[in-house]
Design a protein around this motif. Structure first.
Motif, PDB file in Angstrom:
ATOM      1  N   CYS A 135      -3.216  -3.458  -2.674  1.00 40.15           N
ATOM      2  CA  CYS A 135      -4.119  -1.845  -2.505  1.00 40.15           C
ATOM      3  C   CYS A 135      -3.954  -1.504  -3.383  1.00 40.15           C
ATOM      4  CB  CYS A 135      -4.083  -1.092  -0.928  1.00 40.15           C
ATOM      5  SG  CYS A 135      -3.896  -3.251   0.081  1.00 40.15           S
TER       6      CYS A 135
ATOM      7  N   ARG B  85      -4.627   2.414  -5.684  1.00 40.84           N
ATOM      8  CA  ARG B  85      -5.288   3.852  -5.216  1.00 40.84           C
ATOM      9  C   ARG B  85      -5.465   4.732  -6.029  1.00 40.84           C
ATOM     10  NH1 ARG B  85      -7.669   6.669  -0.545  1.00 40.84           N
ATOM     11  NH2 ARG B  85      -7.442   4.819   0.581  1.00 40.84           N
ATOM     12  N   TYR B  86      -6.424   6.133  -6.634  1.00 38.39           N
ATOM     13  CA  TYR B  86      -5.984   6.626  -7.698  1.00 38.39           C
ATOM     14  C   TYR B  86      -7.317   5.864  -8.941  1.00 38.39           C
ATOM     15  CZ  TYR B  86      -2.064   8.475  -5.633  1.00 38.39           C
ATOM     16  OH  TYR B  86      -0.780   8.761  -4.319  1.00 38.39           O
TER      17      TYR B  86
ATOM     18  N   GLU C 120      -7.533  -0.536   0.540  1.00 43.94           N
ATOM     19  CA  GLU C 120      -7.162  -0.069   1.842  1.00 43.94           C
ATOM     20  C   GLU C 120      -7.809  -1.648   2.486  1.00 43.94           C
ATOM     21  OE1 GLU C 120      -5.347   2.268  -0.309  1.00 43.94           O
ATOM     22  OE2 GLU C 120      -3.508   2.042   0.418  1.00 43.94           O
TER      23      GLU C 120
ATOM     24  N   THR D  83     -12.792   4.550  -2.300  1.00 42.33           N
ATOM     25  CA  THR D  83     -11.549   5.634  -3.032  1.00 42.33           C
ATOM     26  C   THR D  83     -10.282   4.770  -2.841  1.00 42.33           C
ATOM     27  OG1 THR D  83     -10.335   6.627  -0.501  1.00 42.33           O
ATOM     28  CG2 THR D  83     -12.020   7.513  -1.969  1.00 42.33           C
ATOM     29  N   GLY D  84      -9.948   3.706  -2.835  1.00 39.41           N
ATOM     30  CA  GLY D  84      -8.437   2.770  -2.690  1.00 39.41           C
ATOM     31  C   GLY D  84      -9.073   1.364  -2.063  1.00 39.41           C
TER      32      GLY D  84
ATOM     33  N   THR E 213       0.367  -1.212  -0.299  1.00 40.69           N
ATOM     34  CA  THR E 213       0.203  -0.237   0.441  1.00 40.69           C
ATOM     35  C   THR E 213       1.051   1.422  -0.118  1.00 40.69           C
ATOM     36  OG1 THR E 213      -1.697   1.372   1.561  1.00 40.69           O
ATOM     37  CG2 THR E 213      -0.050   0.041   2.678  1.00 40.69           C
TER      38      THR E 213
END
Ligand code: JDH
Length: 245
Positions: free
Chosen positions: A113, A115-116, A143, A140-141, A7
């Motif tokens: 995990c 992101r973006y 995690e 949003t991601g 992450t």
């Protein structure tokens, strides 16, 4: 079991695994969970993990190099054969109890995990064994999704549930649970069903099973398809259906 979570925001995952039941499992040596900061695998001045999409468009994409380096490093360090690499993504197969049971059989999980806008396609193609989504809503991601998967898997590891029978888990968890009561026996005019105070354990077992079936039929009839019911449970289910109509 060894679990690595890759992450760019390890802080998000610290809480869930350093508290409560999962921490106890780690303390007892059932599982070894590591949070791996993806930036550790960047070698440029800005520790860049993301870049703009080829072809243009909105947002950023996680670059392939840090993810390949991270996963390869974790595989090399691994003492066990058969590392299973999971990507959390809205495009993955839906996570459920069945998938949790399958993952609980693995020796080493690596969860990526994102992101973006997600990860470079070459990560999926060459690095990932299984793509998972925890449900049809947009996060949003990855995690929080990874935390959900780890929580569901770790509680299935042999020895996690110290006293209660986990053997019938795989079966009973395909249905919804029966109602639970604790003291007092009467509260604000609401009474505990007398059968639960009777001390007759076979009757209590029967009542609970029927309540489970009734609840599942009323709230999640889709779950009854995959549950294999005993003949007398099928009869009971037909009775419930008749009472409803
Ligand atoms: C991993 C980045 C954010 C959000 C594009 C997708 C319209 C792309 N059950 C789950 N929901 N969300 C995730 C998840 C989200 C993630 C990442 C997991 C990495 N993001 C992101 C939205 C899009 N969007 C949906 N379409 C309908 C376009 C990335 C997840 C899991 N597991």
């Amino acid at each position: 079991m060894k679990i690595d979570l890759v992450t760019i925001f390890p802080g998000i995952l610290e809480g869930p695994f350093k508290e409560s039941m999962i921490k106890r499992a780690a303390d007892r040596g059932l599982v070894d969970i590591d949070l791996v900061d993806l930036r550790k695998y960047t070698y440029d001045r800005h520790r860049q993990v993301d870049d703009a999409p080829y072809g243009g468009g909105y947002g950023m994409i996680l670059k392939p190099e840090p993810l390949f380096e991270a996963v390869e490093d974790l595989k090399n360090k691994s003492v066990c054969e058969g590392t299973w690499v999971i990507l959390l993504t809205p495009q993955g197969q839906r996570f459920n109890q069945h998938r949790a049971l399958k993952l609980a059989e693995k020796k080493h999980l690596i969860l990526i995990c994102g992101r973006y806008e997600g990860v470079d396609e070459r990560v999926r193609v060459a690095l990932v064994d299984e793509e998972i989504s925890i449900g049809d809503y947009v996060l949003t991601g990855g995690e929080l999704a990874a935390a959900v998967v780890v929580d569901a898997v770790v509680r299935l590891l042999p020895g996690f549930l110290e006293d209660e029978a986990s053997a019938d888990e795989s079966f009973s968890e395909l249905l919804l649970e029966y109602p639970h009561y604790t003291r007092p026996a009467a509260y604000r005019g609401m009474e505990v069903p007398p059968v639960l105070l009777s001390g007759n354990h076979s009757e209590i077992g029967c009542w609970r099973r029927k309540q489970s079936l009734k609840r599942t039929y009323e709230r999640r009839p889709d779950l009854l398809q995959q549950a294999d019911l005993l003949p007398k449970e099928k009869v009971f289910l037909e009775e419930i259906k008749k009472q409803q109509s």
